[in-house]
Design an enzyme around this catalytic site. Structure first.
Site, PDB file in Angstrom:
ATOM      1  N   GLY A 158       6.521   0.731  -8.159  1.00  0.00           N
ATOM      2  CA  GLY A 158       5.794   1.549  -7.437  1.00  0.00           C
ATOM      3  C   GLY A 158       4.225   1.124  -7.205  1.00  0.00           C
ATOM      4  O   GLY A 158       3.745   0.454  -7.982  1.00  0.00           O
ATOM      5  N   CYS A 159       3.502   1.934  -6.334  1.00  0.00           N
ATOM      6  CA  CYS A 159       2.315   1.360  -5.989  1.00  0.00           C
ATOM      7  C   CYS A 159       1.310   1.796  -7.068  1.00  0.00           C
ATOM      8  O   CYS A 159       0.595   1.051  -7.539  1.00  0.00           O
ATOM      9  CB  CYS A 159       1.806   2.308  -4.599  1.00  0.00           C
ATOM     10  SG  CYS A 159       2.094   3.880  -4.655  1.00  0.00           S
ATOM     11  N   HIS A 160       1.364   3.091  -7.494  1.00  0.00           N
ATOM     12  CA  HIS A 160       0.415   3.402  -8.707  1.00  0.00           C
ATOM     13  C   HIS A 160       0.504   2.447  -9.726  1.00  0.00           C
ATOM     14  O   HIS A 160      -0.127   2.021 -10.490  1.00  0.00           O
ATOM     15  CB  HIS A 160       0.629   5.000  -9.185  1.00  0.00           C
ATOM     16  CG  HIS A 160       0.167   5.725  -7.983  1.00  0.00           C
ATOM     17  ND1 HIS A 160      -1.280   6.295  -7.651  1.00  0.00           N
ATOM     18  CD2 HIS A 160       0.844   6.635  -7.156  1.00  0.00           C
ATOM     19  CE1 HIS A 160      -1.330   7.137  -6.846  1.00  0.00           C
ATOM     20  NE2 HIS A 160       0.008   7.472  -6.387  1.00  0.00           N
TER      21      HIS A 160
END
Length: 308
Positions: A114-116
């Site tokens: 995921g990006c975060h």
């Protein structure tokens, strides 16, 4: 050599960005699927069987369904949340360790981060793995992202002039954000994580900040020791750069690497209060760029091909 790839869910934000990367390459042939067949299970499975690598750019439930039906020998990179903590899938973050890079290169089931989570893991993992900061330290992470991270619906809201979106908006306030399980699993932290994601009115770019108290760093020169560990840990990682300090007049812009596939780590603050800042593009190293990097590793070619 030409490689055949299939993108299931090619009309979403992540799929479109992957298409964009491939449009600039002469070694990739994207297997087409007719518009009316995009939800036809047998047609999609046929495309997966023909491909050297397939990307799932789908909601979690749809990814679970198609992945379960696909032959085990068919290589799949899933960009959804569905398989990120599944032990039968390899987590697609080669910078975790050389062992992780080798696992990606030999697997047919890869879960894209995921990006975060990408920023948080790359900031916390070296500290815990090296023993510089104890695993039970009460970590926190503040993560600021552009609105493209919310997909087509959020992009339409922001670009359509919807009221109430001019100021940054914190979300995930129940502390049940979908990226939390993968952050905890791939950092090995045991003291919990306070996670504060915020979306703001700009298209792309992400900045994750993890504060660390110098009194909890095992060393005589906390900030210098953290710099050293990060430089050693990411030595040779071509898409991750470590800097002692980013000088932008006292500011670090969250969109400074928008359009890039690099991630930069800055060790800011001082010996009493250290700020670790990861800046990258939520659509690049935070999503589609990472997926292409994983594909390159899986195919045994330069992992940065088409990315820098």
């Amino acid at each position: 050599m030409k490689y055949r790839v299939f993108i299931d869910g090619a009309e979403g934000t992540t799929g479109l960005k992957i298409h964009e990367y491939f449009s600039r390459r002469d070694d990739i042939e994207v297997i087409p699927i007719a518009e009316e067949k995009r939800k036809d299970m047998e047609e999609r499975l046929s495309c997966i069987r023909q491909a050297d690598v397939s990307f799932l750019c789908l909601p979690d439930a749809a990814s679970l369904q198609i992945a379960a039906a696909a032959p085990k020998e068919c290589a799949i990179i899933d960009t959804s949340t569905a398989h990120r903590t599944d032990d039968e899938w390899v987590y697609g973050m080669p910078e975790l360790s050389e062992d992780q890079r080798r696992l990606i290169g030999s697997s047919t089931r890869i879960a894209n981060p995921g990006c975060h989570a990408t920023g948080a893991i790359l900031l916390i993992n070296p500290l815990v793995r090296s023993g510089l900061v104890p695993a039970d330290y009460p970590f926190s992470a503040y993560s600021l992202t552009g609105y493209s991270g919310g997909g087509k619906k959020m992009i339409k809201q922001y670009e359509g002039g919807t009221d109430g979106l001019a100021s940054p908006r914190q979300y995930g306030i129940t502390q049940k954000h979908k990226h939390l399980p993968e952050i905890v699993k791939y950092t090995g932290i045991t003291g919990g994580l306070s996670f504060m994601p915020v979306v703001a009115d700009y298209f792309s770019g992400m900045q994750v900040t993890v504060p660390v108290s110098g009194s909890h760093v095992r060393g005589n020169s906390p900030r210098e020791d953290v710099c050293r560990v990060f430089r050693e840990y990411y030595d040779g990682c071509r898409l991750v750069n470590v800097r002692d300090h980013i000088d932008e007049g006292g500011f670090i812009a969250s969109d400074r690497l928008s359009g890039s596939n690099r991630l930069e780590i800055a060790v800011e603050g001082n010996d009493e209060s250290i700020l670790l800042v990861a800046t990258f593009d939520n659509l690049g190293k935070g999503a589609s760029g990472a997926a292409v990097q994983n594909m390159n590793i899986l195919l045994g070619i330069d992992e940065t091909k088409g990315l820098i």
